[in-house]
Write an enzyme that holds these catalytic residues in place. Structure first.
Site, PDB file in Angstrom:
ATOM      1  N   HIS A  76       1.053  -1.114   0.102  1.00 44.74           N
ATOM      2  CA  HIS A  76       0.366   0.164  -0.030  1.00 44.74           C
ATOM      3  C   HIS A  76       0.959   1.558  -0.024  1.00 44.74           C
ATOM      4  CE1 HIS A  76      -4.011  -1.683   1.622  1.00 44.74           C
ATOM      5  NE2 HIS A  76      -3.505  -3.029   0.703  1.00 44.74           N
ATOM      6  N   TYR A 205      -9.447   5.518   7.073  1.00 51.20           N
ATOM      7  CA  TYR A 205      -9.509   5.893   8.567  1.00 51.20           C
ATOM      8  C   TYR A 205     -10.332   7.096   8.608  1.00 51.20           C
ATOM      9  CZ  TYR A 205      -5.474   3.545   9.772  1.00 51.20           C
ATOM     10  OH  TYR A 205      -4.341   2.595  10.330  1.00 51.20           O
ATOM     11  N   PRO A 293      -4.530  -0.033  18.821  1.00 46.99           N
ATOM     12  CA  PRO A 293      -4.045  -0.447  17.149  1.00 46.99           C
ATOM     13  C   PRO A 293      -3.970   0.838  16.574  1.00 46.99           C
ATOM     14  CG  PRO A 293      -6.822  -0.629  17.661  1.00 46.99           C
ATOM     15  CD  PRO A 293      -5.889   0.197  19.415  1.00 46.99           C
ATOM     16  N   LYS A 297       1.310  -0.407  15.059  1.00 48.73           N
ATOM     17  CA  LYS A 297       2.257  -0.157  15.606  1.00 48.73           C
ATOM     18  C   LYS A 297       3.196  -1.413  16.342  1.00 48.73           C
ATOM     19  CE  LYS A 297       4.732   3.209  13.457  1.00 48.73           C
ATOM     20  NZ  LYS A 297       4.594   2.810  12.503  1.00 48.73           N
ATOM     21  N   TYR A 385       3.902   6.303   9.949  1.00 50.19           N
ATOM     22  CA  TYR A 385       3.415   4.932   9.422  1.00 50.19           C
ATOM     23  C   TYR A 385       4.023   4.400   8.762  1.00 50.19           C
ATOM     24  CZ  TYR A 385      -1.452   2.710   8.341  1.00 50.19           C
ATOM     25  OH  TYR A 385      -2.336   1.561   8.747  1.00 50.19           O
TER      26      TYR A 385
HETATM   27  C1  PHB Z   1      -5.633  -4.520  10.608  1.00 57.07           C
HETATM   28  O1  PHB Z   1      -5.689  -4.543   9.377  1.00 57.07           O
HETATM   29  O2  PHB Z   1      -6.258  -5.115  11.318  1.00 57.07           O
HETATM   30  C2  PHB Z   1      -5.645  -3.163  10.764  1.00 57.07           C
HETATM   31  C3  PHB Z   1      -5.272  -2.090  10.209  1.00 57.07           C
HETATM   32  C4  PHB Z   1      -4.930  -0.836  10.337  1.00 57.07           C
HETATM   33  C5  PHB Z   1      -4.844  -0.345  11.570  1.00 57.07           C
HETATM   34  C6  PHB Z   1      -5.189  -0.978  12.609  1.00 57.07           C
HETATM   35  C7  PHB Z   1      -5.565  -2.236  12.144  1.00 57.07           C
HETATM   36  O3  PHB Z   1      -4.332   0.887  12.234  1.00 57.07           O
END
Ligand code: PHB
Length: 393
Positions: A76, A205, A293, A297, A385
């Protein structure tokens, strides 16, 4: 009938931290035994987060753990932050020339276990550690119960607590199970797995007036999505149509719906242990720290810890000097606190607490506008990130 074993490094926990450490030590000619109370199946089936930093992928491939991450994982080159009805792309490739890979943690674990077994590594499943003894001596021991139900004693030069957020090693190192800096958040994520194709090419997000939502992925046919919720929410209390309705509302529609086949609630915690070392016992991964989450990280930070610690152990065995072992806590904490800040920052920028005032809400949107409208703001997010360069000794 007690069983006893001797190794150079006894590792408690066959998660990403413990298995990766064992693998890196093996490559340096250092013997280790990994023990974990769970079965191999349970470890390989537990669904966890899915984002790997650029450096984590480089390490998995260069250390001969996984080529599958490149073949089956998805690169990505950015993420989307969505708020007030508009999407704002954070273009990692353009901003920092780096990427992340979507490759679920249980796939990383399958690769690590396969690599350990391929190389003749000793991983004892269904063997539970209960206590670490003599951490201040040069022959610390792990006491526990083997897969046969009998007493197990492993004597080592070092004991590593890679045993996750419920760590027993933490008690040895810090003096208590919860010894550390701790922050709890007044919200959680309700996560689902659904059988459907991806709704968007990259992760979304989304901060909406109805709460946060994250649209993530697992594969071409399975998607992972999250809704901000009350930490006490019972995952069974929402029907599938209610979940889809909440998700669609929070991202402004357009999601491809499918049957929901797993639901769970993830608590949000930030934690850093007061100490990462006592004598010959060390903490790594979630035993040493927990992050919420939002910044993706957790696994990456565990890998960063063990890369550092494996180098320190290697230098001890090569030179007899403990200088790098002494330096491990401070060097590891430098990244841990940066990741703590980033995870807290993403979390507080994207979520409204239940008692948020109008000022708090407007301030958050001010922040989202400053970050997305400035190249410097987007670059900070992209750097953190995709992951800062990995430190080594
Ligand atoms: C996930 O795919 O579980 C996931 C992806 C990004 C995040 C947290 C969890 O920031």
């Amino acid at each position: 009938m007690a069983s006893t074993a001797r190794t150079q490094v006894a590792i408690i926990g066959a998660g990403p931290a413990g298995l990766m450490l064992s693998h890196l030590l093996h490559r340096a000619g250092i013997h280790s035994i990994v023990i974990d109370g769970r079965s191999r199946d349970a470890i390989e089936q537990t669904i966890r987060a899915g984002i790997l930093e650029n450096g984590t992928v480089d390490l998995l491939t260069s250390a001969d753990v996984s080529q599958r991450v490149l073949a089956e994982g998805h690169r990505h080159d950015g993420i989307e932050l969505r708020f007030e009805g508009t999407g704002h792309r954070i273009d990692f490739a353009d901003l920092v020339g780096r990427a992340v890979w979507l490759y679920p943690q249980h796939e990383v674990l399958k690769d690590l276990i396969a690599a350990r077994l391929r190389d003749g590594g000793e991983v004892r499943f269904e063997s539970t550690a209960t206590e670490i003894m003599d951490a201040d001596s040069d022959a610390p021991r792990v006491i526990g119960t083997g897969a046969d139900g009998h007493l197990l004693k492993i004597t080592a030069d070092f004991v590593i607590g890679a045993d996750g957020s419920q760590s027993i090693a933490r008690e040895t190192v810090t003096g208590s199970r919860t010894g550390g800096h701790f922050r709890e958040y007044p919200f959680a994520w309700f996560g689902i797995l659904t059988e459907a194709p991806p709704s968007a090419p990259e992760l979304i997000y989304s901060a909406s007036p109805h709460g946060f939502a994250l649209i993530s992925q697992r594969s071409d046919t399975v998607q992972r999505m999250y809704l901000q919720c009350d930490p006490e929410l019972d995952p069974a209390s929402m029907s599938d149509p209610e979940i889809w309705d909440a998700l669609q509302t929070r991202v402004g529609g357009g999601l491809i719906e499918g049957p929901i086949f797993q639901r769970d609630v993830l608590r949000f915690r930030s934690f850093v242990a007061h100490r990462l070392r006592r004598g010959r016992a060390f903490l790594v991964g979630d035993a040493a720290h927990t992050v919420p989450p939002t910044g993706a990280k957790g696994l990456n930070l565990a890998v960063a810890d063990v890369l550092l610690l494996s180098g320190a152990l290697q230098s001890f065995y090569e030179t007899g000097s403990e200088a790098h072992l002494d330096a491990y806590p401070e060097r590891a904490l430098d990244r841990i606190w940066r990741a703590q800040h980033f995870s807290w920052w993403m979390t507080s920028m994207l979520h409204a607490a239940p008692d948020a005032t109008e000022f708090d809400l407007q301030r958050r949107f001010g922040e989202l506008h400053s970050v997305t409208s400035s190249r410097a703001g987007r670059t900070y997010l992209a750097e953190a990130y995709t992951g800062w360069p990995l430190a080594t000794f």
